[in-house]
Design a protein around this motif. Structure first.
Motif, PDB file in Angstrom:
ATOM      1  N   ALA A  18       0.853  -1.190   0.000  1.00 62.51           N
ATOM      2  CA  ALA A  18       0.000   0.000   0.000  1.00 62.51           C
ATOM      3  C   ALA A  18       0.882   1.231   0.000  1.00 62.51           C
ATOM      4  N   GLY A  19       0.489   2.199  -0.793  1.00 57.76           N
ATOM      5  CA  GLY A  19       1.198   3.468  -0.857  1.00 57.76           C
ATOM      6  C   GLY A  19       0.200   4.603  -0.755  1.00 57.76           C
ATOM      7  N   ALA A  20       0.677   5.760  -0.347  1.00 56.06           N
ATOM      8  CA  ALA A  20      -0.184   6.932  -0.214  1.00 56.06           C
ATOM      9  C   ALA A  20       0.610   8.179  -0.589  1.00 56.06           C
ATOM     10  N   ALA A  21      -0.069   9.104  -1.252  1.00 55.39           N
ATOM     11  CA  ALA A  21       0.575  10.340  -1.687  1.00 55.39           C
ATOM     12  C   ALA A  21      -0.429  11.481  -1.614  1.00 55.39           C
ATOM     13  N   SER A  22       0.107  12.697  -1.688  1.00 53.32           N
ATOM     14  CA  SER A  22      -0.729  13.895  -1.700  1.00 53.32           C
ATOM     15  C   SER A  22      -0.478  14.672  -2.979  1.00 53.32           C
ATOM     16  N   GLY A  41      12.032   8.859 -13.373  1.00 54.03           N
ATOM     17  CA  GLY A  41      10.755   9.557 -13.332  1.00 54.03           C
ATOM     18  C   GLY A  41      10.577  10.374 -12.075  1.00 54.03           C
ATOM     19  N   TRP A  42       9.534  11.180 -12.094  1.00 56.47           N
ATOM     20  CA  TRP A  42       9.194  12.040 -10.973  1.00 56.47           C
ATOM     21  C   TRP A  42       8.016  11.426 -10.237  1.00 56.47           C
ATOM     22  N   ALA A  43       7.683  11.982  -9.087  1.00 61.98           N
ATOM     23  CA  ALA A  43       6.616  11.420  -8.259  1.00 61.98           C
ATOM     24  C   ALA A  43       5.906  12.538  -7.510  1.00 61.98           C
ATOM     25  N   LEU A  44       4.889  12.154  -6.786  1.00 61.74           N
ATOM     26  CA  LEU A  44       4.235  13.037  -5.836  1.00 61.74           C
ATOM     27  C   LEU A  44       4.837  12.769  -4.459  1.00 61.74           C
ATOM     28  N   PRO A  45       4.777  13.728  -3.556  1.00 60.29           N
ATOM     29  CA  PRO A  45       5.212  13.421  -2.193  1.00 60.29           C
ATOM     30  C   PRO A  45       4.361  12.275  -1.631  1.00 60.29           C
ATOM     31  N   GLY A  46       5.018  11.226  -1.202  1.00 55.73           N
ATOM     32  CA  GLY A  46       4.297  10.064  -0.689  1.00 55.73           C
ATOM     33  C   GLY A  46       5.209   8.875  -0.591  1.00 55.73           C
ATOM     34  N   GLY A  47       4.629   7.741  -0.217  1.00 52.53           N
ATOM     35  CA  GLY A  47       5.431   6.539  -0.087  1.00 52.53           C
ATOM     36  C   GLY A  47       4.634   5.388   0.487  1.00 52.53           C
ATOM     37  N   THR A  48       5.340   4.448   1.058  1.00 52.08           N
ATOM     38  CA  THR A  48       4.763   3.210   1.553  1.00 52.08           C
ATOM     39  C   THR A  48       4.008   3.419   2.856  1.00 52.08           C
ATOM     40  N   VAL A  49       2.853   2.781   2.950  1.00 54.06           N
ATOM     41  CA  VAL A  49       2.093   2.758   4.196  1.00 54.06           C
ATOM     42  C   VAL A  49       2.780   1.757   5.124  1.00 54.06           C
ATOM     43  N   GLU A  50       3.142   2.194   6.307  1.00 52.85           N
ATOM     44  CA  GLU A  50       3.810   1.329   7.276  1.00 52.85           C
ATOM     45  C   GLU A  50       2.757   0.630   8.131  1.00 52.85           C
ATOM     46  N   SER A  51       2.079  -0.334   7.509  1.00 57.46           N
ATOM     47  CA  SER A  51       0.961  -1.008   8.172  1.00 57.46           C
ATOM     48  C   SER A  51       1.418  -1.845   9.361  1.00 57.46           C
ATOM     49  N   ASP A  52       2.657  -2.333   9.340  1.00 58.65           N
ATOM     50  CA  ASP A  52       3.171  -3.090  10.483  1.00 58.65           C
ATOM     51  C   ASP A  52       3.206  -2.231  11.744  1.00 58.65           C
ATOM     52  N   ALA A  53       3.312  -0.917  11.564  1.00 58.02           N
ATOM     53  CA  ALA A  53       3.331   0.016  12.690  1.00 58.02           C
ATOM     54  C   ALA A  53       1.929   0.537  13.003  1.00 58.02           C
ATOM     55  N   ALA A  93      -1.876  -1.081  -3.679  1.00 57.41           N
ATOM     56  CA  ALA A  93      -3.084  -0.272  -3.525  1.00 57.41           C
ATOM     57  C   ALA A  93      -2.592   1.148  -3.263  1.00 57.41           C
ATOM     58  N   ALA A  94      -2.741   2.019  -4.259  1.00 62.63           N
ATOM     59  CA  ALA A  94      -2.198   3.377  -4.187  1.00 62.63           C
ATOM     60  C   ALA A  94      -3.316   4.372  -3.898  1.00 62.63           C
ATOM     61  N   TYR A  95      -3.196   5.072  -2.777  1.00 64.30           N
ATOM     62  CA  TYR A  95      -4.178   6.067  -2.341  1.00 64.30           C
ATOM     63  C   TYR A  95      -3.635   7.450  -2.657  1.00 64.30           C
ATOM     64  N   LEU A  96      -4.466   8.291  -3.272  1.00 62.29           N
ATOM     65  CA  LEU A  96      -4.042   9.637  -3.638  1.00 62.29           C
ATOM     66  C   LEU A  96      -5.009  10.649  -3.025  1.00 62.29           C
ATOM     67  N   TYR A  97      -4.466  11.507  -2.155  1.00 59.82           N
ATOM     68  CA  TYR A  97      -5.260  12.489  -1.419  1.00 59.82           C
ATOM     69  C   TYR A  97      -5.049  13.893  -1.969  1.00 59.82           C
ATOM     70  N   ASP A  98      -6.040  14.749  -1.739  1.00 64.42           N
ATOM     71  CA  ASP A  98      -5.923  16.154  -2.096  1.00 64.42           C
ATOM     72  C   ASP A  98      -5.031  16.837  -1.067  1.00 64.42           C
ATOM     73  N   GLY A  99      -3.896  17.353  -1.523  1.00 63.31           N
ATOM     74  CA  GLY A  99      -2.994  18.085  -0.641  1.00 63.31           C
ATOM     75  C   GLY A  99      -3.366  19.553  -0.542  1.00 63.31           C
ATOM     76  N   GLY A 100      -4.199  20.008  -1.481  1.00 64.65           N
ATOM     77  CA  GLY A 100      -4.638  21.393  -1.479  1.00 64.65           C
ATOM     78  C   GLY A 100      -3.739  22.294  -2.300  1.00 64.65           C
ATOM     79  N   VAL A 101      -4.041  23.576  -2.219  1.00 59.70           N
ATOM     80  CA  VAL A 101      -3.288  24.609  -2.927  1.00 59.70           C
ATOM     81  C   VAL A 101      -2.303  25.221  -1.933  1.00 59.70           C
ATOM     82  N   LEU A 102      -1.036  25.166  -2.285  1.00 60.05           N
ATOM     83  CA  LEU A 102       0.016  25.707  -1.416  1.00 60.05           C
ATOM     84  C   LEU A 102       0.240  27.188  -1.712  1.00 60.05           C
ATOM     85  N   SER A 103       0.393  27.968  -0.656  1.00 59.70           N
ATOM     86  CA  SER A 103       0.684  29.393  -0.804  1.00 59.70           C
ATOM     87  C   SER A 103       2.153  29.586  -1.178  1.00 59.70           C
ATOM     88  N   GLU A 104       2.479  30.768  -1.618  1.00 61.03           N
ATOM     89  CA  GLU A 104       3.877  31.092  -1.921  1.00 61.03           C
ATOM     90  C   GLU A 104       4.743  30.916  -0.674  1.00 61.03           C
TER      91      GLU A 104
END
Length: 164
Positions: A18-22, A41-53, A93-104
Motif C-alpha cells: 500500500a502506498g499513499a501520496a498527496s 521519473g518524478w513522483a508526488l510526495p508520498g510513499g509506503t504505508v507502514e501497516s506493520d506500525a 493499492a495506491a491512495y491519492l489524497y488532495d494536498g490542497g493549494v500551497l501558498s507562496e
C-alpha cells in the motif's frame, strides 16, 4: 481452527503493498512533483504505508509529506485509489489524497529529504506526462479530473477507470 492453523492460513495469503501520496498545486494549478534519487521519473510526495506500525493510508500520506518536503499538512479528501499491478512485486493499492493549494509562503519553506530526493518543481498539467511514468500519470490525471468535476473518488486499476 487452532491458533497455529490460523497463523499458517494468514501466512499463506497473498501479499499486497500500500502506498499513499498527496496531490499539491500552486495558485495557478501547477502540480508539485518531486524527483527521487532511487528510480527514474518524478513522483508526488508520498510513499509506503507502514501497516506493520499500525499506520493507515491517510497517516502515511501526511508522514511522507512531512518527511519528504517538510510540510506537515493534513491530507484532504481521497481523490483516487489505484490497484497497480507490477512485474516482480505484489500489487500496490495506491491512495491519492488532495494536498490542497500551497501558498507562496508554504512553497518557500519546502525542504527536501536529501536521502531520497534530488529536487522538486511545479509542473503545468499539460506537461505531466513528460515527468510521470507508468500508472502514476493516469492516476494523477484522474485525480485532477475529480478535483475539476467535484465528482467522488476515482477507482482505478493500473491507472485506468475500473469497470462498473
Amino acid at each position: 481452527m487452532t491458533t497455529t492453523d490460523y497463523a499458517t492460513y494468514i501466512a499463506g495469503l497473498p501479499r499486497v503493498l500500500a502506498g499513499a501520496a498527496s496531490l499539491f498545486r500552486d495558485g495557478t494549478g501547477r502540480v508539485l512533483l518531486v524527483e527521487p534519487n532511487y528510480r527514474a521519473g518524478w513522483a508526488l510526495p508520498g510513499g509506503t504505508v507502514e501497516s506493520d506500525a499500525g499506520e493507515g493510508p491517510r497517516q502515511a500520506a501526511r508522514r511522507e509529506t512531512a518527511e519528504e518536503i517538510g510540510l506537515d499538512l493534513e491530507p484532504g479528501r481521497l481523490l483516487a485509489v489505484d490497484w497497480a499491478r507490477g512485474t516482480g512485486r505484489p500489487p500496490i493499492a495506491a491512495y491519492l489524497y488532495d494536498g490542497g493549494v500551497l501558498s507562496e509562503e508554504q512553497l518557500a519553506t519546502i525542504r527536501l529529504q536529501e536521502e531520497e530526493l534530488l529536487s522538486w518543481k511545479l509542473v503545468e498539467r499539460a506537461d505531466l506526462d513528460a515527468y510521470l511514468l507508468g500508472t502514476l500519470g493516469p492516476r494523477v490525471r484522474a485525480a485532477l479530473e475529480v478535483l475539476d468535476s467535484g465528482a467522488g473518488t476515482a477507482e482505478l486499476e493500473d491507472g485506468e477507470p475500473a469497470a462498473r
